[in-house]
Scaffold this motif. Structure first.
Motif, mmCIF file in Angstrom:
data_model
loop_
_atom_site.group_PDB
_atom_site.id
_atom_site.type_symbol
_atom_site.label_atom_id
_atom_site.label_comp_id
_atom_site.label_asym_id
_atom_site.label_seq_id
_atom_site.Cartn_x
_atom_site.Cartn_y
_atom_site.Cartn_z
ATOM 1 N N LEU A 30 0.983 -1.129 0.026
ATOM 2 C CA LEU A 30 0.020 0.106 -0.092
ATOM 3 C C LEU A 30 1.053 1.263 0.021
ATOM 4 N N GLY A 31 1.814 1.311 0.717
ATOM 5 C CA GLY A 31 2.688 2.378 0.993
ATOM 6 C C GLY A 31 3.718 2.727 -0.494
ATOM 7 N N GLY A 32 4.282 1.477 -0.904
ATOM 8 C CA GLY A 32 4.928 1.364 -2.195
ATOM 9 C C GLY A 32 4.242 1.997 -3.258
ATOM 10 N N MET A 33 2.726 1.643 -3.333
ATOM 11 C CA MET A 33 2.219 2.058 -4.476
ATOM 12 C C MET A 33 1.800 3.768 -4.457
ATOM 13 N N ILE A 34 1.982 4.219 -3.180
ATOM 14 C CA ILE A 34 1.840 5.673 -3.550
ATOM 15 C C ILE A 34 3.086 6.332 -2.952
ATOM 16 N N GLY A 35 4.355 5.710 -2.943
ATOM 17 C CA GLY A 35 5.620 6.518 -2.682
ATOM 18 C C GLY A 35 5.932 6.576 -1.275
ATOM 19 N N LEU A 36 5.080 5.845 -0.362
ATOM 20 C CA LEU A 36 5.478 6.152 1.037
ATOM 21 C C LEU A 36 5.781 4.928 1.473
ATOM 22 N N GLY A 37 6.150 4.886 3.009
ATOM 23 C CA GLY A 37 6.559 3.496 3.517
ATOM 24 C C GLY A 37 5.725 2.798 4.146
ATOM 25 N N GLY A 38 4.181 3.358 4.267
ATOM 26 C CA GLY A 38 3.082 2.924 4.781
ATOM 27 C C GLY A 38 2.980 2.525 6.257
ATOM 28 N N ALA A 39 3.783 3.261 7.024
ATOM 29 C CA ALA A 39 3.711 3.214 8.456
ATOM 30 C C ALA A 39 2.351 3.854 9.019
ATOM 31 N N GLU A 40 1.620 4.681 8.208
ATOM 32 C CA GLU A 40 0.286 5.072 8.825
ATOM 33 C C GLU A 40 -0.593 3.833 8.650
ATOM 34 N N PHE A 41 -0.463 3.205 7.746
ATOM 35 C CA PHE A 41 -1.217 1.932 7.622
ATOM 36 C C PHE A 41 -0.924 0.684 8.565
ATOM 37 N N GLY A 241 5.366 -3.023 -4.082
ATOM 38 C CA GLY A 241 4.526 -1.638 -4.135
ATOM 39 C C GLY A 241 4.943 -0.792 -5.036
ATOM 40 N N GLY A 242 6.448 -0.683 -4.974
ATOM 41 C CA GLY A 242 6.873 0.443 -5.988
ATOM 42 C C GLY A 242 6.930 -0.322 -7.550
ATOM 43 N N LEU A 243 7.066 -1.462 -7.483
ATOM 44 C CA LEU A 243 7.095 -1.979 -9.024
ATOM 45 C C LEU A 243 5.494 -2.090 -9.531
ATOM 46 N N LEU A 244 4.514 -1.918 -8.713
ATOM 47 C CA LEU A 244 3.097 -1.619 -8.939
ATOM 48 C C LEU A 244 2.604 -0.231 -9.214
ATOM 49 N N LEU A 245 3.539 0.609 -8.763
ATOM 50 C CA LEU A 245 3.245 2.078 -9.016
ATOM 51 C C LEU A 245 2.538 2.281 -10.391
ATOM 52 N N GLY A 246 1.536 2.883 -10.264
ATOM 53 C CA GLY A 246 0.849 3.324 -11.438
ATOM 54 C C GLY A 246 -0.244 2.211 -12.012
ATOM 55 N N VAL A 247 -0.118 1.156 -11.575
ATOM 56 C CA VAL A 247 -1.095 -0.143 -11.802
ATOM 57 C C VAL A 247 -2.361 0.399 -11.563
ATOM 58 N N VAL A 248 -2.635 0.820 -10.329
ATOM 59 C CA VAL A 248 -4.122 1.084 -10.021
ATOM 60 C C VAL A 248 -4.021 2.741 -10.202
ATOM 61 N N PRO A 249 -5.200 3.419 -10.928
ATOM 62 C CA PRO A 249 -5.283 4.502 -11.078
ATOM 63 C C PRO A 249 -5.331 5.295 -9.706
ATOM 64 N N GLU A 250 -4.551 6.300 -9.617
ATOM 65 C CA GLU A 250 -4.595 7.179 -8.487
ATOM 66 C C GLU A 250 -6.286 7.542 -8.009
ATOM 67 N N ALA A 251 -6.918 7.712 -9.046
ATOM 68 C CA ALA A 251 -8.236 8.340 -8.649
ATOM 69 C C ALA A 251 -8.986 7.211 -7.901
ATOM 70 N N ILE A 252 -8.727 6.164 -8.136
ATOM 71 C CA ILE A 252 -9.301 5.153 -7.375
ATOM 72 C C ILE A 252 -8.280 4.678 -6.136
ATOM 73 N N LEU A 253 -7.071 4.596 -6.254
ATOM 74 C CA LEU A 253 -6.018 4.316 -5.175
ATOM 75 C C LEU A 253 -6.269 5.065 -3.974
ATOM 76 N N VAL A 254 -5.973 6.427 -4.251
ATOM 77 C CA VAL A 254 -5.985 7.250 -3.207
ATOM 78 C C VAL A 254 -7.049 7.532 -2.327
#
Length: 274
Positions: A30-41, A241-254
């Protein structure tokens, strides 16, 4: 002050290693897909899934965040060389003046809060991070041109606030640092991402040092195996997650991730009444 750590509510937590790896990996993805570490999740999972008390969860989350940040540094330096960051050392120093003080203060406040109060504070901060997530990925960041003195003062104040939030939640604070660097200093978003790590690492170490003085810090030793497996899962998930970056559209993911944080905040808030 919370000096006596409570045992995690699930008696089988030491044997929950497969679950720990899967949870860490899910958070990392989850964090990698939005460019963060994911600690908030990861923080809500430590409380809701593994049953850690609030302060224990924060300290463990901080330790895991340190591992993820240290792992991310080589990759960031490969993408953005040190020579490109050197001209911006003043930005790092400016923010660190505030963030180091904020990290110490935030960790001190967290150790002195009643457990029920800390749960509520964490719930509110999860909503704040959800709002920051939406703002960062939906809105457009524009440099705010101010006189140098005003920028320096704003940087110290912003750094202090970010240090407090990062310490209390056990996160790196990139979701707050990156937009701050862009808005106050007009830095390119890619450079800002690397600069945020340069600010996050010493800020996290200061908070970690303060937490080490509290009795709840023993959670790292008591649940070392679970922590190690969570860390391994988080690192693996972050890479995936970094490799999957952009696979899910930000309009849905974020919006989906923001909603997840809000729902998590509700559940964490309810822990205050348990």
């Amino acid at each position: 002050m919370q000096t006596t750590p409570q045992a995690a509510s699930q008696p089988a937590i030491r044997s929950a290693l497969p679950l720990a790896f899967m949870a860490g990996a899910a958070v990392g993805v989850l964090g990698g897909m939005i460019g963060l570490g994911g600690a908030e999740f990861r923080l809500p999972l430590l409380i809701m899934l593994f049953g850690f008390a609030a302060l224990q969860a924060v300290i463990l989350n901080k330790a895991l965040s340190l591992v993820v940040v240290l792992t991310a540094l080589p990759a960031r330096l490969a993408a953005v060389p040190l020579s490109a960051l050197t001209p911006h050392w003043g930005v790092v120093v400016n923010l660190l003046v505030g963030s180091l003080a904020g990290a110490w203060a935030g960790a001190s406040w967290a150790t002195r809060m009643r457990s029920s109060t800390l749960y509520r504070v964490l719930a509110v901060l999860l909503v704040l991070i959800a709002a920051a997530l939406i703002a960062n990925h939906v809105g457009t960041l524009h440099y705010v041109d101010m006189p140098t003195a005003a920028t320096v003062i704003a940087g110290v104040i912003a750094g202090f606030f970010i240090g407090v939030v990062a310490a209390i939640m056990g996160v790196a604070g990139g979701e707050l640092l990156i937009p701050t660097i862009v808005l106050l200093f007009g830095t390119d978003i890619k450079i800002a991402g690397s600069l945020s790590l340069a600010v996050s690492l010493p800020t996290m170490l200061v908070a970690f040092a303060r937490y080490s003085r509290d009795g709840s810090f023993t959670v790292l030793r008591r649940y070392a195996r679970v922590g190690i497996v969570l860390a391994l899962g988080s690192v693996a998930g972050t890479i995936l997650g970094g490799l999957l970056l952009g696979v899910v559209p930000e309009a849905i993911l974020v919006p989906g991730l923001a909603l997840l944080l809000v729902l998590s905040s509700v559940k964490v808030w309810r822990h205050a009444n348990v």
